[in-house]
Design a protein around this motif. Sequence first.
Motif, PDB file in Angstrom:
ATOM      1  N   ALA A 231      12.047  12.609  -6.511  1.00 54.77           N
ATOM      2  CA  ALA A 231      12.206  11.152  -6.461  1.00 54.77           C
ATOM      3  C   ALA A 231      11.089  10.439  -7.226  1.00 54.77           C
ATOM      4  O   ALA A 231      11.358   9.525  -8.007  1.00 54.77           O
ATOM      5  N   ASP A 235      12.305   8.227 -10.404  1.00 51.97           N
ATOM      6  CA  ASP A 235      12.192   6.770 -10.262  1.00 51.97           C
ATOM      7  C   ASP A 235      10.984   6.445  -9.382  1.00 51.97           C
ATOM      8  O   ASP A 235      11.115   6.297  -8.163  1.00 51.97           O
ATOM      9  N   VAL A 237       9.098   3.802  -8.818  1.00 50.80           N
ATOM     10  CA  VAL A 237       9.124   2.577  -8.011  1.00 50.80           C
ATOM     11  C   VAL A 237      10.145   2.713  -6.881  1.00 50.80           C
ATOM     12  O   VAL A 237       9.867   2.378  -5.724  1.00 50.80           O
ATOM     13  N   GLY A 238      11.320   3.243  -7.234  1.00 53.57           N
ATOM     14  CA  GLY A 238      12.367   3.421  -6.225  1.00 53.57           C
ATOM     15  C   GLY A 238      11.895   4.318  -5.095  1.00 53.57           C
ATOM     16  O   GLY A 238      12.217   4.082  -3.924  1.00 53.57           O
ATOM     17  N   GLN A 240       8.793   4.720  -4.084  1.00 59.75           N
ATOM     18  CA  GLN A 240       7.815   3.984  -3.267  1.00 59.75           C
ATOM     19  C   GLN A 240       8.512   2.996  -2.332  1.00 59.75           C
ATOM     20  O   GLN A 240       8.064   2.789  -1.215  1.00 59.75           O
ATOM     21  N   VAL A 241       9.619   2.417  -2.818  1.00 57.25           N
ATOM     22  CA  VAL A 241      10.337   1.442  -1.997  1.00 57.25           C
ATOM     23  C   VAL A 241      10.881   2.086  -0.722  1.00 57.25           C
ATOM     24  O   VAL A 241      10.911   1.457   0.335  1.00 57.25           O
ATOM     25  N   VAL A 242      11.277   3.367  -0.806  1.00 59.58           N
ATOM     26  CA  VAL A 242      11.791   4.022   0.410  1.00 59.58           C
ATOM     27  C   VAL A 242      10.684   4.764   1.157  1.00 59.58           C
ATOM     28  O   VAL A 242      10.952   5.591   2.021  1.00 59.58           O
ATOM     29  N   GLY A 243       9.438   4.475   0.817  1.00 64.31           N
ATOM     30  CA  GLY A 243       8.326   4.950   1.634  1.00 64.31           C
ATOM     31  C   GLY A 243       7.621   6.193   1.148  1.00 64.31           C
ATOM     32  O   GLY A 243       6.811   6.770   1.869  1.00 64.31           O
ATOM     33  N   VAL A 244       7.916   6.629  -0.082  1.00 64.55           N
ATOM     34  CA  VAL A 244       7.235   7.816  -0.617  1.00 64.55           C
ATOM     35  C   VAL A 244       5.941   7.368  -1.292  1.00 64.55           C
ATOM     36  O   VAL A 244       5.970   6.438  -2.110  1.00 64.55           O
TER      37      VAL A 244
ATOM     38  N   TYR B  74      16.803  -0.953  -3.603  1.00 63.06           N
ATOM     39  CA  TYR B  74      16.264  -1.391  -4.896  1.00 63.06           C
ATOM     40  C   TYR B  74      17.122  -0.824  -6.023  1.00 63.06           C
ATOM     41  O   TYR B  74      17.360   0.381  -6.090  1.00 63.06           O
ATOM     42  N   LEU B  81      14.907   4.497 -16.061  1.00 64.77           N
ATOM     43  CA  LEU B  81      15.176   5.844 -15.547  1.00 64.77           C
ATOM     44  C   LEU B  81      15.442   6.790 -16.712  1.00 64.77           C
ATOM     45  O   LEU B  81      16.194   6.456 -17.630  1.00 64.77           O
TER      46      LEU B  81
END
Lengths: 365, 255
Positions: A231, A235, A237-238, A240-244, B74, B81
């Motif tokens: 992940a 992506d 940023v994506g 980080q948005v889900v908490g990684v 998001y 990507l």
Amino acid sequence: MIRQPSLPVFLRALATLLVVLTGFASLAEAKDDPLAELEQQIGRPHHKASHPAPIHHEYIDPHVHPEPHLHGEAHHPLEAFSHGFIQRALLAGLLAGGLCAWLGVFIVLRRMVFVGIALAQVASCGVAFAVFAGLDPVTVALLTTLTFAIYDGMSSTRGELSTEARIGLVYLLAGGLSVILLAKSGTGEGEQLEMLQGSLLTVSSSRLVDLALLAAAVFLIHVFGRRQLIAVSFDPVGAQVVGVNGRFWNLLLLATLGTSVSLTVQSCGLLLVFGYLLIPPATGLLSGLRLPGVFCIGLVSQALSTAMGLLAAYELDLPPGPAIVVTMLIFLVIVPSIVRLCLHRKTLHGLNPSKRPVFEPRQRS
Amino acid sequence: MSDDALIRRFRRVSLGYAQGPVLKDVNLEIVRGDYLGIVGPNGSGKTTLLLGLLGVKNPLEGTIEGPDVLRVGYVPQRSSLDEIYPLTVRDVVVMGRELMGARFNTPLDLASLLDSIGLTGLEDRRYRELSGGQKQRVLIGRALAVEPELLVLDEPTNGLDFFSERALMDLVDSLFAQGRTIVLVSHLLNLVANHAHSLALVGGGRVVTGSIDQLLTGENLGQMYDMSVIVANVEGQRVILSRARDSRDTEGDPC
């Protein structure tokens, strides 16, 4: 419903690793002096006093090992693998190659191949410094590669110089220092050759233990953190948005890479390590499979290449590292074509029908 | 305004990088059921504001308030990507949800989700083999898979043809109609003007918020973009046009 397709693949990889480790355990009980065994094979007496340095510091010219078939004796095609030093070389190649092939998938996907070669060169520089200063090569190589990995992970992508340029400068610095340090170490030429061609034939059992432990640790980290690593690579940023925690996982990836490269360079040499990092992942990616398939093709192709390369080195009197690299390149050309052909046949038989929508333009009447 | 309805509240926030702030003194409030459009010229700080909203970038000054746990879907710009990754539609859609797996009581019904975003039967197709519109739908699917309270879309229609843009925005509007809170970031004024319900204008290091009718005026846009802008109404749709520089220069000239 969500399918969990990747887990069995990882478990299979883990099972393969366990099989390798089991085989290694039986070998570890064998003689732990590969040079003595090598010299026994070639019929020369082994005098420990003439080899005061640690075994992994000695460059052993592979051209001196025996070629029984050259003397007109019939032999089994796999006779090479009956020798202890070849068995250890095979295990070292499988462990180091498996590690690098796995990590190499991330290197190729993240377009950081240059980081891979720079890490290998930094590790070599660490070894050269250790030889020069009389320190433990593994510890110094580990410290230098980890420092570079953390520097690369922390450094900003913004600035006057591109990332490639900064890594290139590090590569040049490490390469230049390696040569200078080796030249001043008194035994430079041999060490330099060893770093370029590897010392697979002189890998000791203790080094195999190090490699096996490292491989187990890295595979465990990557099995449990595979989703996070993919992940943050795909992506950032994506993820980080889900908490990684992107920075943590990036640093962990670079740290495992740095550690692996520093240890494998000691056993396989610069050329072979870079080959393992690049060629098997490229073979997997060119095969057109999903990500789990890419990992599997990479691992299998490196394992077969290592075995066949070693066999070729033994039979044709070649240096083992370059022989394995050339075998991997042959696999790179052949394997993707075979896999793609199999996939194409599967599609033709209707097992994987294309669902591409058909475009039917209509004209206004 | 009850705190239950609050999604994000920016109080005198400065956002930026080590070199200095990009946006200063930002005051912004998003509540459940909002459909906020964020517009501004290239390089004005839209992405910086977005990163602050997503919680990825911490403010240099001020505070960002909101619920402790907020599920955010998001949808990034497609161009951010890398298509080298050998991922299928299924891999991409479940990616975020798998990372938040422990937070869901029921498994994802992938077929229904793909059906709802117009990608029925494409779960095993390669992401990189899809058209631009399909890729954007996959990314929306990935965002929806985490059952978001807030859906953030960054330039979702970039590179899409006329039909795909319309179809995609119809999908976003339908998600809003289902009760989702939407934040739409775009440099396309016409797009935001005809879909969002409130607006944040980003420019000159500042963010101005208000309703579409308040902010989307020729005067405001002309000042922001330093050019003459016409805002018209054609068959119930807002149409924003830039006037050729020559005509602005000669405005008021009887000749």
